[in-house]
Design a protein around this motif. Structure first.
Motif, PDB file in Angstrom:
ATOM      1  N   LYS A 140      -6.969  -1.201  -8.453  1.00 39.33           N
ATOM      2  CA  LYS A 140      -6.603  -2.500  -9.013  1.00 39.33           C
ATOM      3  C   LYS A 140      -6.329  -3.503  -7.896  1.00 39.33           C
ATOM      4  CE  LYS A 140      -3.279  -4.762 -12.006  1.00 39.33           C
ATOM      5  NZ  LYS A 140      -2.062  -4.637 -12.782  1.00 39.33           N
ATOM      6  N   THR A 141      -5.606  -3.088  -6.864  1.00 38.13           N
ATOM      7  CA  THR A 141      -5.297  -3.982  -5.743  1.00 38.13           C
ATOM      8  C   THR A 141      -6.576  -4.360  -5.005  1.00 38.13           C
ATOM      9  OG1 THR A 141      -3.164  -2.882  -5.518  1.00 38.13           O
ATOM     10  CG2 THR A 141      -3.893  -4.224  -3.663  1.00 38.13           C
ATOM     11  N   LEU A 142      -7.473  -3.401  -4.840  1.00 38.95           N
ATOM     12  CA  LEU A 142      -8.734  -3.673  -4.166  1.00 38.95           C
ATOM     13  C   LEU A 142      -9.563  -4.690  -4.956  1.00 38.95           C
ATOM     14  CD1 LEU A 142     -10.592  -3.024  -1.828  1.00 38.95           C
ATOM     15  CD2 LEU A 142     -11.492  -1.103  -3.126  1.00 38.95           C
ATOM     16  N   LEU A 143      -9.633  -4.550  -6.270  1.00 40.66           N
ATOM     17  CA  LEU A 143     -10.367  -5.505  -7.112  1.00 40.66           C
ATOM     18  C   LEU A 143      -9.741  -6.887  -7.051  1.00 40.66           C
ATOM     19  CD1 LEU A 143     -11.228  -3.306 -10.219  1.00 40.66           C
ATOM     20  CD2 LEU A 143     -12.797  -4.167  -8.480  1.00 40.66           C
ATOM     21  N   GLU A 144      -8.398  -6.943  -7.037  1.00 39.21           N
ATOM     22  CA  GLU A 144      -7.707  -8.238  -6.921  1.00 39.21           C
ATOM     23  C   GLU A 144      -8.068  -8.911  -5.601  1.00 39.21           C
ATOM     24  OE1 GLU A 144      -5.167  -9.639  -9.036  1.00 39.21           O
ATOM     25  OE2 GLU A 144      -5.709  -8.173 -10.561  1.00 39.21           O
ATOM     26  N   ALA A 145      -8.099  -8.118  -4.517  1.00 40.00           N
ATOM     27  CA  ALA A 145      -8.443  -8.661  -3.205  1.00 40.00           C
ATOM     28  C   ALA A 145      -9.875  -9.196  -3.207  1.00 40.00           C
ATOM     29  CB  ALA A 145      -8.270  -7.592  -2.131  1.00 40.00           C
ATOM     30  N   LEU A 146     -10.792  -8.471  -3.837  1.00 38.91           N
ATOM     31  CA  LEU A 146     -12.180  -8.932  -3.929  1.00 38.91           C
ATOM     32  C   LEU A 146     -12.287 -10.235  -4.704  1.00 38.91           C
ATOM     33  CD1 LEU A 146     -14.188  -5.654  -4.537  1.00 38.91           C
ATOM     34  CD2 LEU A 146     -14.336  -7.183  -2.577  1.00 38.91           C
ATOM     35  N   LYS A 147     -11.522 -10.371  -5.770  1.00 35.52           N
ATOM     36  CA  LYS A 147     -11.526 -11.609  -6.557  1.00 35.52           C
ATOM     37  C   LYS A 147     -11.053 -12.773  -5.710  1.00 35.52           C
ATOM     38  CE  LYS A 147     -10.831  -9.551 -11.112  1.00 35.52           C
ATOM     39  NZ  LYS A 147      -9.883  -9.367 -12.209  1.00 35.52           N
ATOM     40  N   VAL A 148     -10.035 -12.562  -4.893  1.00 35.11           N
ATOM     41  CA  VAL A 148      -9.501 -13.620  -4.030  1.00 35.11           C
ATOM     42  C   VAL A 148     -10.551 -14.033  -3.008  1.00 35.11           C
ATOM     43  CG1 VAL A 148      -7.801 -14.124  -2.240  1.00 35.11           C
ATOM     44  CG2 VAL A 148      -7.081 -12.989  -4.357  1.00 35.11           C
ATOM     45  N   VAL A 149     -11.222 -13.035  -2.388  1.00 35.55           N
ATOM     46  CA  VAL A 149     -12.242 -13.335  -1.398  1.00 35.55           C
ATOM     47  C   VAL A 149     -13.408 -14.081  -2.038  1.00 35.55           C
ATOM     48  CG1 VAL A 149     -13.961 -12.296   0.136  1.00 35.55           C
ATOM     49  CG2 VAL A 149     -11.631 -11.439   0.136  1.00 35.55           C
ATOM     50  N   ALA A 150     -13.881 -13.599  -3.199  1.00 33.18           N
ATOM     51  CA  ALA A 150     -15.006 -14.235  -3.878  1.00 33.18           C
ATOM     52  C   ALA A 150     -14.638 -15.641  -4.334  1.00 33.18           C
ATOM     53  CB  ALA A 150     -15.435 -13.388  -5.079  1.00 33.18           C
ATOM     54  N   ALA A 151     -13.438 -15.849  -4.828  1.00 34.60           N
ATOM     55  CA  ALA A 151     -13.019 -17.195  -5.273  1.00 34.60           C
ATOM     56  C   ALA A 151     -12.949 -18.144  -4.082  1.00 34.60           C
ATOM     57  CB  ALA A 151     -11.672 -17.103  -5.968  1.00 34.60           C
TER      58      ALA A 151
END
Length: 155
Positions: A140-151
């Motif tokens: 979950k934390t990894l997916l959140e980090a990816l969302k931040v990077v992609a945004a």
């Protein structure tokens, strides 16, 4: 008498019937490229040059075609060469457009590769920092980090 070549800019080529004449030729919409000189080919094999200009507008919004003059084209005139020149011009324009589209796709592909590289770098940095700290990271934390990077890439 020496023969000379005369070039006339042709707005388009229209085919008409002498056997079944239509009323449409009196309207400007019958002439696909608007005002200009048209080569008109008839079903009996004859041809004419027709000089067309916009006339007055009628109630339904269409313009009447004002035919300034008509010139019969003698059989020895090579009208097909005119058509071939228009086709060549159109082919050149299409090729130019194709080149522009390919260039735009290449630029888009390069940008996508850069974005993917940035995302992979961010994931690797996150992995390394997690491994260095000795603590695990949840999916979950990894997916959140990816969302931040992609945004961040699309702002």
């Amino acid at each position: 008498m020496e023969q000379q070549e005369v070039r006339i800019p042709i707005a388009g080529v229209i085919e008409e019937s002498r056997l079944n004449p239509t009323n449409e030729r009196q309207y400007l919409v019958h002439y696909p490229n608007g005002e200009g000189i048209y080569l008109v080919k008839f079903d009996d094999g004859s041809q004419e040059l027709r000089s067309v200009f916009a006339g007055k507008q009628i109630d339904d919004g269409r313009h009447l075609a004002h035919i300034m003059c008509r010139f019969p084209v003698p059989a020895q005139v090579i009208a097909e060469e005119i058509k071939k020149e228009h086709e060549a011009t159109l082919k050149d324009a299409i090729e130019s457009l194709r080149t522009d589209v390919i260039h735009a796709v290449d630029v888009c592909h390069e940008n996508m590769l850069k974005d993917n590289a940035a995302i992979f770098r961010a994931i690797n940095e996150l992995r390394e920092s997690v491994q260095a700290s000795g603590n695990g990271i949840s999916e979950k934390t990894l997916l959140e980090a990816l969302k931040v990077v992609a945004a961040g890439k699309h702002d």
